[in-house]
Design a protein around this motif. Structure first.
Motif, PDB file in Angstrom:
ATOM      1  N   CYS B 113     -36.803  42.365  -6.807  1.00  0.00           N
ATOM      2  CA  CYS B 113     -35.886  43.457  -6.433  1.00  0.00           C
ATOM      3  C   CYS B 113     -36.701  44.555  -5.766  1.00  0.00           C
ATOM      4  O   CYS B 113     -37.817  44.854  -6.192  1.00  0.00           O
ATOM      5  CB  CYS B 113     -35.197  44.013  -7.668  1.00  0.00           C
ATOM      6  N   THR B 115     -36.527  47.601  -5.986  1.00  0.00           N
ATOM      7  CA  THR B 115     -36.879  48.703  -6.898  1.00  0.00           C
ATOM      8  C   THR B 115     -38.122  48.416  -7.718  1.00  0.00           C
ATOM      9  O   THR B 115     -38.716  49.322  -8.295  1.00  0.00           O
ATOM     10  CB  THR B 115     -35.730  49.008  -7.897  1.00  0.00           C
ATOM     11  N   CYS B 136     -27.439  45.836 -10.925  1.00  0.00           N
ATOM     12  CA  CYS B 136     -28.337  46.568 -10.035  1.00  0.00           C
ATOM     13  C   CYS B 136     -27.658  46.695  -8.675  1.00  0.00           C
ATOM     14  O   CYS B 136     -27.246  45.691  -8.096  1.00  0.00           O
ATOM     15  CB  CYS B 136     -29.662  45.810  -9.902  1.00  0.00           C
ATOM     16  N   CYS B 139     -30.017  44.706  -5.868  1.00  0.00           N
ATOM     17  CA  CYS B 139     -30.191  43.257  -5.758  1.00  0.00           C
ATOM     18  C   CYS B 139     -29.078  42.464  -6.433  1.00  0.00           C
ATOM     19  O   CYS B 139     -29.056  41.246  -6.333  1.00  0.00           O
ATOM     20  CB  CYS B 139     -31.539  42.838  -6.319  1.00  0.00           C
TER      21      CYS B 139
HETATM   22 ZN   LIG Z   1     -32.442  44.919  -8.758  1.00  0.00          ZN
END
Ligand SMILES: [Zn+2]
Lengths: 310, 157
Positions: B113, B115, B136, B139
């Protein structure tokens, strides 16, 4: 005409609705005849191609679409991206491209990279594939191919075959079908490669009938459209397991002999051995048309984002 | 025997009531309470509740919860009620609300992801409260109750 595309980011196919996509298809249909021309619709526009991950097809298709419309492109290759990425955050790279261009197309190995880029950039961002998550313009091409050949998306029975877990194209395609009213979707895969739960939940929330099956043989007779993706050996913990199952997911003449005569096969390409080459010359093969229509769809998308009349 | 007889009242502090049975210790851990703080902490577990069948209660002296702490409790104990006590009186009754968006509190479980690699604050949307499912926004990965609990507990200790 005001559209849902005007100066918008294109991150996920589900950011759009049916009306948006029908408008896009109409526009692409008009532009098909110009896919070998040089128009002057986007003469003063620059597209930044931010391909952090190699993808020759997607990159060339965007580049061609932009140039056919009279625009120009800048960008870097995935090798150059490696040196850019050294010591610079994705956000800073996007800020640079934002300053140089009017639109950014990003391809990145991380899921969510395109969404993040869109938050950072002031110009529209198009997701050219983020990790294993989305590939919205591919889904647009997929649906356009069906719309063009079948005259519509609704009421048809679909089979989505292959790697449904990791292939972003099968997920994006299935999500895209959720914007229409398909009769039924068969999700055909090995148990290890089943469709992700969030995609299934989305289908349920849209009231779309679907069923998970393991063998294409069992449902082939019902299908109007068969969407095939490649199964990668790396996805199996045990290589011998892959050898055992791969035959089950190969589309060959024997399988096709049981299909409706007007059943069409789609594949985002490139393919390896999952579709027998003998099928290429049958009326079932729609994947070369699908590949060719990548340019008019992206031309249409760009004209709608920049809000120019065609 | 009523619960009031088991645990004495507190003068100032917080009573967290209607915690799902068995979650009291998790709530304490999320609040970072070890028992070594020197303040009075009372835990009542598996008592009868009209609403929940069984429930846990936690009383903490000289502590009022922040908004962030309230959000964390809401995620793992959505039925909880929070009473702020001053001078033996309940001066405020809060019902916790599962936040519709959870920012910065949790880590995305997906190793690829954006992040996890770029310096970005995580953002999760609550797509279901019962059972708890957070997604999330970058993603699409999902977090369930168990994972949320594990993360909240380990982020404190
Ligand atoms: Zn994510």
């Amino acid at each position: 005409m005001e559209s849902g595309f005007k100066y918008r980011d294109v991150i996920s196919i589900t950011d759009f609705n049916r009306k948006d996509l029908e408008l896009l298809f109409d526009r692409a249909n008009t532009l098909e005849q110009y896919s070998k021309s040089r128009l002057r619709l986007l003469e003063n526009k620059v597209m930044a191609l931010a391909f952090f991950e190699p993808s020759t097809r997607t990159r060339m298709s965007f580049e061609t679409a932009m140039k056919r419309l009279g625009g120009s492109t800048i960008g870097f290759t995935s090798e150059e991206a490696i040196s850019i990425a050294k010591g610079e955050t994705l956000g800073d790279t996007i800020r640079m491209l934002d300053a140089y261009s009017d639109i950014i197309v990003i391809r990145h190995r991380l899921e969510g990279a395109a969404k993040y880029a869109a938050e950072v950039a002031s110009v529209p961002v198009i997701n050219g594939g983020d990790g294993k998550q989305h590939h919205p313009t591919q889904a647009m091409i997929d649906l356009y191919t069906i719309w063009r050949i079948k005259g519509g998306i609704d009421g048809l029975t679909y089979g989505v075959l292959g790697d449904l877990k990791y292939a972003r194209t099968s997920a994006s395609f299935t999500l895209a079908l959720g914007l229409f009213r398909p009769k039924k979707i068969y999700l055909i895969s090995h148990p290890l490669l089943k469709m992700r739960e969030n995609v299934k939940r989305y289908l349920r929330s849209r009231g779309i009938e679907f069923e998970e099956v393991e063998r294409a043989d069992d449902v082939i007779e019902e299908l109007d459209v068969l969407y095939v993706t490649r199964i990668q050996k790396e996805r199996f913990p045990d290589p011998s397991e892959y050898e055992k199952v791969k035959g089950t997911y190969i589309v060959n003449m024997r399988l096709i002999s049981k299909a409706k005569s007007d059943m069409i096969i789609l594949h985002p390409l490139p393919r390896t051995e999952e579709i027998d080459r003998k099928i290429d010359t049958t009326p079932h093969a729609a994947y070369f048309k699908q590949a060719r229509w990548g340019v008019p769809i992206r031309m249409a998308l760009l004209t709608l984002i920049f809000d120019v009349e065609v | 025997m009523s619960k009031e007889l088991i645990v004495s009242k507190i003068r100032n502090g917080t009573v967290i009531d209607h915690i799902p049975a068995g979650k009291a210790l998790t709530v304490l851990r999320i609040l970072g309470i070890t028992g070594r703080e020197g303040v009075m902490v009372a835990i009542v577990m598996n008592v009868d509740s009209k609403k929940l069948g069984r429930k846990d209660i936690v009383k903490i002296e000289n502590r009022e919860l922040t908004a962030k702490e309230t959000d964390m409790i809401a995620l793992i104990a959505p039925t909880a009620t929070i009473n702020i006590i001053r001078d033996f009186m309940v001066i405020e009754k809060r019902k916790v609300v599962v936040p519709s968006v959870v920012k910065g509190l949790l880590k995305c479980p997906n190793p690829t992801c954006v992040t996890r690699i770029e310096p970005i604050e995580t953002v999760f949307e609550t797509i279901s409260t019962n059972p708890l499912i957070l997604r999330c926004v970058y993603c699409g990965s999902e977090l369930g109750l168990e994972e949320v609990e594990t993360q909240l507990v380990s982020s404190i200790t």
